[in-house]
Design a protein around this motif. Sequence first.
Motif, mmCIF file in Angstrom:
data_model
loop_
_atom_site.group_PDB
_atom_site.id
_atom_site.type_symbol
_atom_site.label_atom_id
_atom_site.label_comp_id
_atom_site.label_asym_id
_atom_site.label_seq_id
_atom_site.Cartn_x
_atom_site.Cartn_y
_atom_site.Cartn_z
ATOM 1 N N VAL A 267 39.156 39.289 19.312
ATOM 2 C CA VAL A 267 39.515 39.985 18.069
ATOM 3 C C VAL A 267 40.786 39.397 17.460
ATOM 4 C CG1 VAL A 267 40.326 42.181 17.123
ATOM 5 C CG2 VAL A 267 38.312 42.124 18.615
ATOM 6 N N THR A 295 36.227 45.828 17.861
ATOM 7 C CA THR A 295 35.455 45.751 19.096
ATOM 8 C C THR A 295 34.237 46.658 19.049
ATOM 9 O OG1 THR A 295 37.470 45.241 20.334
ATOM 10 C CG2 THR A 295 35.571 46.011 21.599
ATOM 11 N N ARG A 296 34.427 47.881 18.585
ATOM 12 C CA ARG A 296 33.306 48.817 18.498
ATOM 13 C C ARG A 296 32.300 48.352 17.450
ATOM 14 N NH1 ARG A 296 33.711 55.071 16.447
ATOM 15 N NH2 ARG A 296 31.495 55.555 16.597
ATOM 16 N N ARG A 298 31.611 45.317 16.544
ATOM 17 C CA ARG A 298 30.844 44.202 17.122
ATOM 18 C C ARG A 298 29.829 44.712 18.150
ATOM 19 N NH1 ARG A 298 34.366 39.568 19.624
ATOM 20 N NH2 ARG A 298 33.714 38.237 17.874
#
Length: 306
Positions: A267, A295-296, A298
């Motif tokens: 990230v 992150t979430r 993705r």
Amino acid sequence: MRTQRTPLKGDEPAKYAWRPAPGELSIAAVRLGHGTDVDGAHEAHSHDFPGIAYFEAAGGVVRHGAQVRDAEAGDLFVIAPGDVMGRARNDDLHGARGWGVFFTADVLGRDTPGAHLAWRTHPLLFPFVHGGATGALRLSVPEEHRPEWTARVRALDDELRHRRDGYREAVSAHLTLLLVGVSRLAADVVGDLRENAEPLLAEVFDVIERRYAEPLSLREVAAAVSISPGHLTSTVRRRTGRTVQEWITERRMVQARRLLAVTDLPVGDVGRQVGITDAGYFARTFGKVHGMSPTRWRASGHLNTR
């Protein structure tokens, strides 16, 4: 079609922004007529993405800002990002029959610039350049061409509904042909805009497109186009409904989504590649725009890659 509403201060209308989920094809076809219920349509609002409203049959009214226009058969309203649509009533489109098509420029192909900048520079998107300055552009589809327009939008809607093999390419092709039609109908208006209305905006968006991947401030954009930051801020906001910094952020988020979707870059590296060197600040900015962390976002991609 997943939008995010941003209420503004005072009497300013709400803004609706398209926030694509991973793998989402950011285009929607919506039927217009009696009983139409589009999220946000019943309040004064604007979008940060372009769209068209095409009427197969007359009936009802279209509210744009303070204007109220009768909807006639063959009417084609070209809605630019930043155009304010007036507060609608449930019976506004009684008797009308038509379609709304809303999209981001990503749908036109991988090589098209950022979703919220390309409509300023792509040759087929130039009719959308007026951005709140002159009001929604009203065109008329000649009677002999109306069956073709109706068939094209219905074919687009069919591809979006059934998602058969190759539907992404089919959707892009149908949209391209629709925009060719818009461009031809708007030829005279577009010529006037090219000559008179938007040279400053063209320069501003060119600077953003070339330099969004590096640290870039309002002052640096203003210096690049040789006007004061204050004048640049007021001009861009008046003509597009957004600030220069919002446009820079939007362009960066478009590229960030692409990198998160198609690479395994950490990230922090994604942030650096879009001009945000502080990983924490990048994550906070992405979260504010998309409602979830990079992150979430993705990780949820497998739900929307069909």
